[in-house]
Design a protein around this motif. Structure first.
Motif, short mmCIF file in Angstrom:
data_model
loop_
_atom_site.label_atom_id
_atom_site.label_comp_id
_atom_site.label_asym_id
_atom_site.label_seq_id
_atom_site.Cartn_x
_atom_site.Cartn_y
_atom_site.Cartn_z
N PRO A 266 28.30 16.95 29.54
CA PRO A 266 26.76 16.81 28.82
C PRO A 266 26.66 17.15 27.40
CG PRO A 266 26.92 18.52 30.61
CD PRO A 266 28.32 17.80 30.55
N ASP A 267 27.74 17.85 26.97
CA ASP A 267 27.44 18.25 25.58
C ASP A 267 28.30 17.45 24.52
OD1 ASP A 267 25.79 20.38 26.31
OD2 ASP A 267 27.52 21.91 26.55
N ASN A 268 28.99 16.49 25.01
CA ASN A 268 29.72 15.56 24.23
C ASN A 268 28.82 14.53 23.40
OD1 ASN A 268 31.53 13.19 23.40
ND2 ASN A 268 33.02 14.58 24.28
N LEU A 269 28.64 14.85 21.95
CA LEU A 269 27.76 13.98 21.21
C LEU A 269 28.40 12.63 21.18
CD1 LEU A 269 26.76 16.00 18.27
CD2 LEU A 269 25.62 15.84 20.37
N GLU A 270 29.49 12.20 21.41
CA GLU A 270 30.15 10.96 21.23
C GLU A 270 29.59 10.12 22.39
OE1 GLU A 270 32.65 7.79 19.93
OE2 GLU A 270 33.00 9.83 19.15
N MET A 271 29.43 10.74 23.67
CA MET A 271 29.24 10.15 24.83
C MET A 271 27.61 9.82 24.98
SD MET A 271 31.85 11.97 27.65
CE MET A 271 33.36 11.98 27.48
N GLN A 272 26.89 10.95 24.34
CA GLN A 272 25.39 10.91 24.61
C GLN A 272 25.11 9.68 23.44
OE1 GLN A 272 23.48 14.62 23.27
NE2 GLN A 272 25.13 15.80 24.55
N TYR A 273 25.80 9.69 22.42
CA TYR A 273 25.08 8.71 21.46
C TYR A 273 25.50 7.12 21.88
CZ TYR A 273 25.14 6.04 17.02
OH TYR A 273 25.10 4.91 15.98
N TRP A 274 26.78 6.86 22.56
CA TRP A 274 26.95 5.49 23.12
C TRP A 274 25.92 5.15 24.19
CZ3 TRP A 274 28.33 2.55 19.46
CH2 TRP A 274 29.38 3.21 18.26
N HIS A 275 25.52 5.96 24.99
CA HIS A 275 24.74 6.03 26.01
C HIS A 275 23.40 5.60 25.52
CE1 HIS A 275 22.53 7.95 29.76
NE2 HIS A 275 22.70 6.73 29.82
N LEU A 289 14.98 7.36 22.70
CA LEU A 289 14.56 8.04 21.16
C LEU A 289 14.75 9.63 21.62
CD1 LEU A 289 11.44 5.95 20.44
CD2 LEU A 289 13.77 5.92 19.48
N PRO A 290 14.48 10.04 22.40
CA PRO A 290 14.79 11.54 22.54
C PRO A 290 16.31 11.75 22.54
CG PRO A 290 13.20 10.88 24.41
CD PRO A 290 13.94 9.64 23.76
N MET A 291 17.10 11.05 22.89
CA MET A 291 18.44 11.49 22.85
C MET A 291 19.02 11.46 21.52
SD MET A 291 19.91 9.21 26.25
CE MET A 291 21.65 9.72 26.07
N PHE A 292 18.47 10.35 20.95
CA PHE A 292 18.90 10.09 19.43
C PHE A 292 18.29 11.12 18.64
CE2 PHE A 292 18.82 5.10 20.17
CZ PHE A 292 20.27 5.14 19.70
N LYS A 293 17.28 11.66 18.86
CA LYS A 293 16.46 12.96 18.13
C LYS A 293 17.50 14.08 18.47
CE LYS A 293 12.44 15.60 17.66
NZ LYS A 293 10.83 15.69 17.92
#
Length: 328
Positions: A266-275, A289-293
């Motif tokens: 859950p702390d991996n920005l790469e995975m968050q970003y592509w999601h 949008l909250p994820m991008f923020k």
């Protein structure tokens, strides 16, 4: 018949010998290892841990549709390529091991495990291996160990492998290594480890056939690190499958795969970003949008990257939605 096979094998080794001649200055890789076969998937694997630098470069050998080999103790690394070459000729694991040992004047110092693509395993522990040393051969696996603290090491490996049936082969190999370490493992301690898994049938595409290839060359806790890398590997497999879904235009499927990866890390920005990118592509802007923020706050370079994804179709939002994303 056995004499004919032996002569044939020795002849083959003379032919293949030029591929990898034994050098007496090679590392003394006293260690524990396992070669194994998964009867459900047909996958073949080998794993090892040792108090020696970069043990995976010496001990572990495998080829899709052929088999796997572990060569250790006073290691003869030539056994890797030569053994695989013999298996390719149609010899089974037992015949291959017999040929390797018969060709080696230093066999008393060797320890070798071989498994073929049918799941037949064989192992050898030379009489001059440093105790505690020994091996066990079971259905679809062989475990071998030398310079161990206790004689319970390799039986513990065998039990761990047998008791983990149904799990992915890489997981079963790691469980076997962990079982060895709980029994005391290498009497000298820990330093490096490796896990290698290949397909039971070759596609001719090694980037597909080599399913797991993890190495820890120098670490205070190599098995803890191998375990961590195995988890990362699994998460990125979901990421890779998500990318393939994006290529096929199936953004809904991609989103599910990216989410599974993100749940693991859950702390991996790469995975968050592509999601988040995928959520935007399927019109789920309120979730994206909250994820991008959060991502942009932690690392603004992801914001710089975002508009670059438009031209190749990785990001498919319109101008208004892009502005909303970049305002985060």
């Amino acid at each position: 018949m056995n004499k004919i096979i032996t002569v044939f094998c020795l002849s083959l080794l003379m032919v293949f010998g030029a591929l990898a001649q034994y050098n007496k200055e090679n590392p003394l890789t006293h260690t524990y290892s396992i070669v194994a076969y998964d009867k459900t998937s047909g996958d073949i694997g080998v794993a090892v841990q040792s108090h020696w630098f970069s043990v995976g470069t010496v001990v572990t050998w495998a080829e899709a549709g052929v088999g796997a080999i572990a060569t250790q103790s006073f290691s003869n690394p030539a056994f890797g390529p030569q053994g695989l070459a013999l298996l390719k000729t149609g010899l089974n694991a037992e015949q291959t091991l017999a040929a390797l040992i018969a060709s080696d004047e230093g066999e008393a110092y060797r320890q070798v495990g071989v498994i073929d693509a049918s799941g037949l395993a064989a192992s050898h522990t030379g009489s001059k291996n440093i105790p505690a040393a020994g091996h066990l051969v079971g259905e679809g696996y062989a475990v071998q160990a030398n310079l161990m603290e206790k004689e319970t090491v390799w039986p513990a490996m065998a039990r761990a492998f047998e008791d983990s049936e149904g799990k992915p082969l890489a997981e079963r190999l790691i469980l076997a290594l962990e079982a060895a370490q709980r029994e005391g493992g290498d009497i000298r301690g820990k330093q490096s480890a490796a896990v290698l898994v290949v397909s039971g049938k070759s596609t001719g595409k090694p980037w597909i056939d080599r399913k797991v290839d993890l190495r820890v060359d120098d670490h205070a806790e190599p098995l803890l690190e191998i375990r961590r890398l195995w988890k990362v590997h699994q998460a990125y497999e979901f990421m890779n499958q998500g990318d393939h879904a994006v290529e096929a235009g199936d953004f809904e499927k991609a989103g599910k795969l990216y989410e599974r990866a993100e749940q693991m890390f859950p702390d991996n920005l790469e995975m968050q970003y592509w999601h988040a990118i995928n959520l935007a592509n399927i019109g789920e802007m309120e979730k994206a949008l909250p994820m991008f923020k959060s991502i942009f706050k932690k690392d603004s370079k992801w914001k710089t990257l975002t508009p670059r994804l438009l031209d190749n179709g990785v990001l498919t939002v319109g101008e208004e939605d892009l502005k909303k994303i970049l305002k985060q």
